[in-house]
Design a protein around this motif. Structure first.
Motif, PDB file in Angstrom:
ATOM      1  N   ALA A 157      -6.994   5.350  -5.366  1.00  0.00           N
ATOM      2  CA  ALA A 157      -8.073   6.267  -5.018  1.00  0.00           C
ATOM      3  C   ALA A 157      -7.510   7.675  -4.915  1.00  0.00           C
ATOM      4  O   ALA A 157      -6.472   7.893  -4.282  1.00  0.00           O
TER       5      ALA A 157
ATOM      6  N   GLN B 252      -4.917  14.022  -2.400  1.00  0.00           N
ATOM      7  CA  GLN B 252      -4.502  12.776  -1.765  1.00  0.00           C
ATOM      8  C   GLN B 252      -4.624  11.622  -2.750  1.00  0.00           C
ATOM      9  O   GLN B 252      -5.698  11.383  -3.314  1.00  0.00           O
TER      10      GLN B 252
ATOM     11  N   ASN C 255      -8.462  11.363  -3.543  1.00  0.00           N
ATOM     12  CA  ASN C 255      -9.380  12.073  -2.650  1.00  0.00           C
ATOM     13  C   ASN C 255     -10.574  11.216  -2.238  1.00  0.00           C
ATOM     14  O   ASN C 255     -11.690  11.701  -2.063  1.00  0.00           O
ATOM     15  N   ASN C 256     -10.337   9.911  -2.094  1.00  0.00           N
ATOM     16  CA  ASN C 256     -11.424   8.991  -1.732  1.00  0.00           C
ATOM     17  C   ASN C 256     -10.835   7.758  -1.050  1.00  0.00           C
ATOM     18  O   ASN C 256     -11.081   6.627  -1.454  1.00  0.00           O
ATOM     19  N   THR C 257     -10.067   7.995  -0.002  1.00  0.00           N
ATOM     20  CA  THR C 257      -9.390   6.894   0.691  1.00  0.00           C
ATOM     21  C   THR C 257     -10.344   5.828   1.220  1.00  0.00           C
ATOM     22  O   THR C 257     -10.042   4.628   1.121  1.00  0.00           O
TER      23      THR C 257
ATOM     24  N   ARG D 149      -3.977   7.552  -2.919  1.00  0.00           N
ATOM     25  CA  ARG D 149      -3.738   6.366  -2.103  1.00  0.00           C
ATOM     26  C   ARG D 149      -3.879   5.124  -2.980  1.00  0.00           C
ATOM     27  O   ARG D 149      -4.688   5.107  -3.913  1.00  0.00           O
TER      28      ARG D 149
ATOM     29  N   ASP E  82       0.795  12.820  -1.259  1.00  0.00           N
ATOM     30  CA  ASP E  82       0.009  14.053  -1.280  1.00  0.00           C
ATOM     31  C   ASP E  82       0.720  15.055  -2.176  1.00  0.00           C
ATOM     32  O   ASP E  82       1.894  15.389  -1.937  1.00  0.00           O
TER      33      ASP E  82
ATOM     34  N   LEU F  56     -10.988   2.504  -0.711  1.00  0.00           N
ATOM     35  CA  LEU F  56     -10.012   1.426  -0.838  1.00  0.00           C
ATOM     36  C   LEU F  56     -10.394   0.194  -0.032  1.00  0.00           C
ATOM     37  O   LEU F  56     -10.063  -0.929  -0.399  1.00  0.00           O
TER      38      LEU F  56
ATOM     39  N   TRP G 153       0.892   5.904  -0.359  1.00  0.00           N
ATOM     40  CA  TRP G 153       0.142   7.160  -0.405  1.00  0.00           C
ATOM     41  C   TRP G 153       1.082   8.279  -0.798  1.00  0.00           C
ATOM     42  O   TRP G 153       2.298   8.210  -0.587  1.00  0.00           O
TER      43      TRP G 153
ATOM     44  N   SER H 165       0.857  -1.187   0.000  1.00  0.00           N
ATOM     45  CA  SER H 165       0.000   0.000   0.000  1.00  0.00           C
ATOM     46  C   SER H 165       0.887   1.227   0.000  1.00  0.00           C
ATOM     47  O   SER H 165       2.042   1.176   0.432  1.00  0.00           O
TER      48      SER H 165
END
Length: 411
Positions: A381, A341, A383-385, A343, A336, A388, A334, A332
């Motif tokens: 994803a 964001q 802006n939609n964590t 992810r 920014d 996931l 991430w 996984s």
């Protein structure tokens, strides 16, 4: 097992040491680190640390248990004698072990010498971030970032937020292409450009030379691989974000397979040059080239924070009872950038088909799935964590169902 040596005072090394203690290991524990700093958190180095300046105490990784360890920091390992079960240090000291954890991570790949010998910034360590922060603290700078992977893209985003003029050069067709796939990479390219970053894809750097009329400034000659056209860019600050090279040189001649990283089996036992697991030695984190269930057992290094943490429990269990522990570590990541964001879970960059499963790219809020041969292999994803979590169990099931074979490493 009475003596365990951890080479690498990193996130992976620290968490594996903690897992050993939590699993009941009561023997002597020694942690060796090349840097003088205790283990620290690296992801902020290209974000908040560049904005405000790195704070070693704030970045220090918390300890979850009392390690009761001997720390040997600011000292490099120079060799491994597997027959005598000793780690050799640059101080000429030899550390005997019953169990060895190799967590030496990776180093920033350097610019080729034939580009002109200009001293570029790299961003891998706390000291790197400190030096780059000072360079970016002056207002109105022109910044050239070479390489649009995660680190290069984050540095470009941070520099742009400080008001600097940023040129971001990438040799492939898009930023973070190998990690995200072409569609999300194209979205990220549009994001950079919408924030004023001069992103140049499919472009290479031919030379870097000091400007004659402006001391302290670098002139970069760039070449567009598609058209062959050449251009020049002047920069006050040059940042090389060319990826990383696993720290394995100290193991040359030891008998361990270090092609593409330290080769391991599914239980993180290192492999010798004949592909045979070596008892009592495991590798974790960025340096470990591990069979990836989502890639049908093809070995690969995954340089993500979650992987370093996930390896710790497997490595500790393997060392303490010397039995293979095949546990699934789902990659996984991430990042920014420009207030967005991003992810991901799995290995979306290795997919061959993309589907927008939720939202729309033009709304800056969406989810894409990536499949390989019809099987889900990764999800990204923006802006939609929370979305996931809907896919995590499916990816974990796909990983568990993969055959436990080991093929050669991939880049």
């Amino acid at each position: 097992m009475k003596r365990v040596v951890v080479v690498g005072a990193s996130l992976a090394g620290l968490r594996t040491a903690e897992a050993l203690r939590q699993s009941g290991f009561t023997g002597a524990l020694t942690i060796v680190g090349e840097e003088p700093h205790p283990p620290y958190n690296r992801p902020p180095l290209t974000k908040a640390a560049l904005l405000d300046g790195p704070d070693a105490s704030a970045l220090a990784l918390p300890h979850t248990v009392d390690l009761d360890a001997t720390w040997t920091l600011g000292v490099s390992a120079t060799g491994l004698d597997m027959l005598r079960q000793e780690v050799l240090l640059e101080t000429s000291e030899a550390l005997a072990f019953d169990g060895l954890v190799i967590a030496t991570g990776a180093s920033a790949r350097r610019l080729p010498d034939d580009l002109g010998g200009v001293c570029a910034h790299h961003i891998r360590t706390l000291d790197d971030a400190t030096t780059l922060h000072r360079a970016l603290a002056e207002p109105g700078r022109t910044v050239l970032v070479i390489g649009a992977g995660f680190l290069g893209s984050e540095v470009a985003s941070t520099a742009a937020s400080l008001g600097h003029r940023v040129t971001l050069v990438e040799a492939t067709a898009g930023p973070m292409l190998g990690a995200l796939g072409p569609e999300v990479s194209a979205y990220c390219a549009r994001l950079h450009r919408s924030r004023g970053v001069d992103l140049r894809t499919s472009t290479t750097v031919l030379s870097l030379t000091p400007a004659v009329e402006r001391p302290g400034t670098t002139v970069a000659v760039l070449a567009d691989q598609r058209s062959g056209a050449k251009s020049q860019v002047e920069a006050d600050v040059v940042v090389a974000a060319l990826g990383a090279t696993p720290n394995t040189d100290w193991l040359r001649g030891s008998g361990i397979d270090i092609e593409g990283g330290i080769a391991t089996d599914h239980s993180l036992r290192v492999l010798d040059n004949a592909g045979v697991p070596v008892p009592g030695i495991v590798a974790v984190g960025d340096v470990a080239c591990v069979p990836q269930p989502l890639l049908d057992g093809t070995a690969s290094r995954v340089e993500h924070w979650a992987t370093a943490v996930g390896h710790s429990g497997i490595a500790a269990a393997t060392l303490l009872d010397e039995q293979p522990h095949v546990l699934t570590v789902l990659p996984s990541f991430w990042t920014d950038q420009h207030g967005v964001q991003i992810r991901g879970i799995g290995l979306p960059g290795r997919g061959d088909t993309t589907t927008v499963a939720d939202g729309a790219m033009e709304d800056d809020r969406f989810v894409v799935t990536r499949t390989r041969g019809g099987r889900l292999i990764g999800v990204v994803a923006v802006n939609n964590t929370p979305a996931l979590f809907r896919y995590r169990s499916e990816l974990e099931s796909a990983a568990r169902a993969a055959p436990p074979t080991r093929q050669g490493p991939v880049s």
